[in-house]
Design a protein around this motif. Sequence first.
Motif, PDB file in Angstrom:
ATOM      1  N   VAL A  82       0.852  -1.183   0.000  1.00 41.18           N
ATOM      2  CA  VAL A  82       0.000   0.000   0.000  1.00 41.18           C
ATOM      3  C   VAL A  82       0.887   1.232   0.000  1.00 41.18           C
ATOM      4  O   VAL A  82       1.814   1.335   0.796  1.00 41.18           O
ATOM      5  CB  VAL A  82      -0.934   0.015   1.225  1.00 41.18           C
ATOM      6  N   ASP A  83       0.625   2.160  -0.914  1.00 36.46           N
ATOM      7  CA  ASP A  83       1.358   3.423  -0.967  1.00 36.46           C
ATOM      8  C   ASP A  83       0.656   4.398  -0.027  1.00 36.46           C
ATOM      9  O   ASP A  83      -0.329   5.037  -0.393  1.00 36.46           O
ATOM     10  CB  ASP A  83       1.389   3.964  -2.396  1.00 36.46           C
ATOM     11  N   PHE A  84       1.146   4.513   1.198  1.00 37.69           N
ATOM     12  CA  PHE A  84       0.471   5.316   2.207  1.00 37.69           C
ATOM     13  C   PHE A  84       0.616   6.818   1.981  1.00 37.69           C
ATOM     14  O   PHE A  84      -0.132   7.587   2.575  1.00 37.69           O
ATOM     15  CB  PHE A  84       0.972   4.940   3.608  1.00 37.69           C
ATOM     16  N   GLU A  85       1.560   7.234   1.157  1.00 33.75           N
ATOM     17  CA  GLU A  85       1.695   8.663   0.871  1.00 33.75           C
ATOM     18  C   GLU A  85       0.505   9.169   0.056  1.00 33.75           C
ATOM     19  O   GLU A  85       0.098  10.311   0.190  1.00 33.75           O
ATOM     20  CB  GLU A  85       2.996   8.937   0.135  1.00 33.75           C
ATOM     21  N   LYS A  86      -0.040   8.314  -0.794  1.00 35.88           N
ATOM     22  CA  LYS A  86      -1.162   8.696  -1.649  1.00 35.88           C
ATOM     23  C   LYS A  86      -2.487   8.121  -1.153  1.00 35.88           C
ATOM     24  O   LYS A  86      -3.524   8.444  -1.696  1.00 35.88           O
ATOM     25  CB  LYS A  86      -0.913   8.195  -3.072  1.00 35.88           C
ATOM     26  N   SER A  87      -2.447   7.277  -0.144  1.00 37.79           N
ATOM     27  CA  SER A  87      -3.638   6.559   0.312  1.00 37.79           C
ATOM     28  C   SER A  87      -4.215   7.165   1.578  1.00 37.79           C
ATOM     29  O   SER A  87      -3.658   8.076   2.170  1.00 37.79           O
ATOM     30  CB  SER A  87      -3.300   5.092   0.559  1.00 37.79           C
ATOM     31  N   ASN A  88      -5.350   6.584   1.995  1.00 36.52           N
ATOM     32  CA  ASN A  88      -6.051   6.943   3.220  1.00 36.52           C
ATOM     33  C   ASN A  88      -6.529   8.391   3.204  1.00 36.52           C
ATOM     34  O   ASN A  88      -6.586   9.049   4.228  1.00 36.52           O
ATOM     35  CB  ASN A  88      -5.193   6.660   4.451  1.00 36.52           C
ATOM     36  N   GLU A  89      -6.880   8.876   2.024  1.00 37.54           N
ATOM     37  CA  GLU A  89      -7.400  10.230   1.860  1.00 37.54           C
ATOM     38  C   GLU A  89      -8.902  10.153   1.586  1.00 37.54           C
ATOM     39  O   GLU A  89      -9.344   9.247   0.881  1.00 37.54           O
ATOM     40  CB  GLU A  89      -6.713  10.912   0.672  1.00 37.54           C
ATOM     41  N   PRO A  90      -9.696  11.051   2.126  1.00 35.59           N
ATOM     42  CA  PRO A  90     -11.131  11.035   1.828  1.00 35.59           C
ATOM     43  C   PRO A  90     -11.376  11.225   0.331  1.00 35.59           C
ATOM     44  O   PRO A  90     -10.775  12.093  -0.313  1.00 35.59           O
ATOM     45  CB  PRO A  90     -11.672  12.227   2.614  1.00 35.59           C
ATOM     46  N   TYR A  91     -12.255  10.391  -0.234  1.00 33.07           N
ATOM     47  CA  TYR A  91     -12.515  10.425  -1.669  1.00 33.07           C
ATOM     48  C   TYR A  91     -13.887   9.812  -1.913  1.00 33.07           C
ATOM     49  O   TYR A  91     -14.114   8.652  -1.586  1.00 33.07           O
ATOM     50  CB  TYR A  91     -11.420   9.626  -2.391  1.00 33.07           C
ATOM     51  N   ARG A  92     -14.806  10.569  -2.445  1.00 30.29           N
ATOM     52  CA  ARG A  92     -16.159  10.097  -2.787  1.00 30.29           C
ATOM     53  C   ARG A  92     -16.838   9.353  -1.636  1.00 30.29           C
ATOM     54  O   ARG A  92     -17.306   8.236  -1.785  1.00 30.29           O
ATOM     55  CB  ARG A  92     -16.126   9.183  -4.005  1.00 30.29           C
ATOM     56  N   LYS A  93     -16.881   9.943  -0.471  1.00 28.64           N
ATOM     57  CA  LYS A  93     -17.500   9.381   0.728  1.00 28.64           C
ATOM     58  C   LYS A  93     -16.836   8.085   1.203  1.00 28.64           C
ATOM     59  O   LYS A  93     -17.442   7.284   1.905  1.00 28.64           O
ATOM     60  CB  LYS A  93     -18.995   9.147   0.512  1.00 28.64           C
ATOM     61  N   GLY A  94     -15.622   7.869   0.808  1.00 31.10           N
ATOM     62  CA  GLY A  94     -14.838   6.710   1.242  1.00 31.10           C
ATOM     63  C   GLY A  94     -13.384   7.135   1.373  1.00 31.10           C
ATOM     64  O   GLY A  94     -13.079   8.323   1.433  1.00 31.10           O
ATOM     65  N   LYS A  95     -12.503   6.158   1.402  1.00 26.92           N
ATOM     66  CA  LYS A  95     -11.067   6.453   1.439  1.00 26.92           C
ATOM     67  C   LYS A  95     -10.404   5.729   0.282  1.00 26.92           C
ATOM     68  O   LYS A  95     -10.719   4.586  -0.012  1.00 26.92           O
ATOM     69  CB  LYS A  95     -10.454   5.995   2.761  1.00 26.92           C
ATOM     70  N   ILE A  96      -9.468   6.427  -0.356  1.00 31.18           N
ATOM     71  CA  ILE A  96      -8.789   5.862  -1.518  1.00 31.18           C
ATOM     72  C   ILE A  96      -7.514   5.155  -1.070  1.00 31.18           C
ATOM     73  O   ILE A  96      -6.835   5.606  -0.146  1.00 31.18           O
ATOM     74  CB  ILE A  96      -8.490   6.960  -2.565  1.00 31.18           C
ATOM     75  N   TYR A  97      -7.232   4.026  -1.706  1.00 30.59           N
ATOM     76  CA  TYR A  97      -6.015   3.274  -1.429  1.00 30.59           C
ATOM     77  C   TYR A  97      -5.347   2.908  -2.746  1.00 30.59           C
ATOM     78  O   TYR A  97      -6.004   2.431  -3.669  1.00 30.59           O
ATOM     79  CB  TYR A  97      -6.312   1.997  -0.624  1.00 30.59           C
ATOM     80  N   ILE A  98      -4.045   3.138  -2.815  1.00 32.75           N
ATOM     81  CA  ILE A  98      -3.231   2.803  -3.978  1.00 32.75           C
ATOM     82  C   ILE A  98      -2.385   1.585  -3.597  1.00 32.75           C
ATOM     83  O   ILE A  98      -1.603   1.646  -2.649  1.00 32.75           O
ATOM     84  CB  ILE A  98      -2.308   3.972  -4.389  1.00 32.75           C
ATOM     85  N   ILE A  99      -2.544   0.502  -4.349  1.00 35.81           N
ATOM     86  CA  ILE A  99      -1.843  -0.742  -4.054  1.00 35.81           C
ATOM     87  C   ILE A  99      -0.940  -1.087  -5.225  1.00 35.81           C
ATOM     88  O   ILE A  99      -1.378  -1.078  -6.374  1.00 35.81           O
ATOM     89  CB  ILE A  99      -2.841  -1.888  -3.799  1.00 35.81           C
TER      90      ILE A  99
END
Length: 128
Positions: A82-99
């Motif tokens: 998981v790329d935590f620098e770009k992840s765990n950000e609020p996005y469309r009423k959820g959280k985005i994760y880049i794997i």
Amino acid sequence: MKFQFRLAYYLFGLLLGAVFVMWYLKSKATDRGVEFCYFPNCRVLKDLRSKSLEIDSLAKISLNEKWVTMEDIKKSLTYGDVDFEKSNEPYRKGKIYIIEGKTSNNEDITITMINYEHKVLLEKIEKK
């Protein structure tokens, strides 16, 4: 008996006890199908695997091109990073994760997923 010898015996007994307890608990957990995740990467991937998966139209296009399969996505959700620098950000009423993961052809891929409360949306799959 000198303090050094008492300390050595104590630490040796503590080590043997810890090994036994870890071996016992691990065998008990594998019998029940329980997985222990202590690190953030493992915890996020386990959370994403545990929810129902929906596939967005952009991801369906990538899957239809046959260079990536759902098996590659599942393996990336187990062994990926998981790329935590770009992840765990609020996005469309959820959280985005880049794997970041790999395909069966050993090509690097980047998977974008949105983690909602009760589901996970596979948004897009890109070659690196």
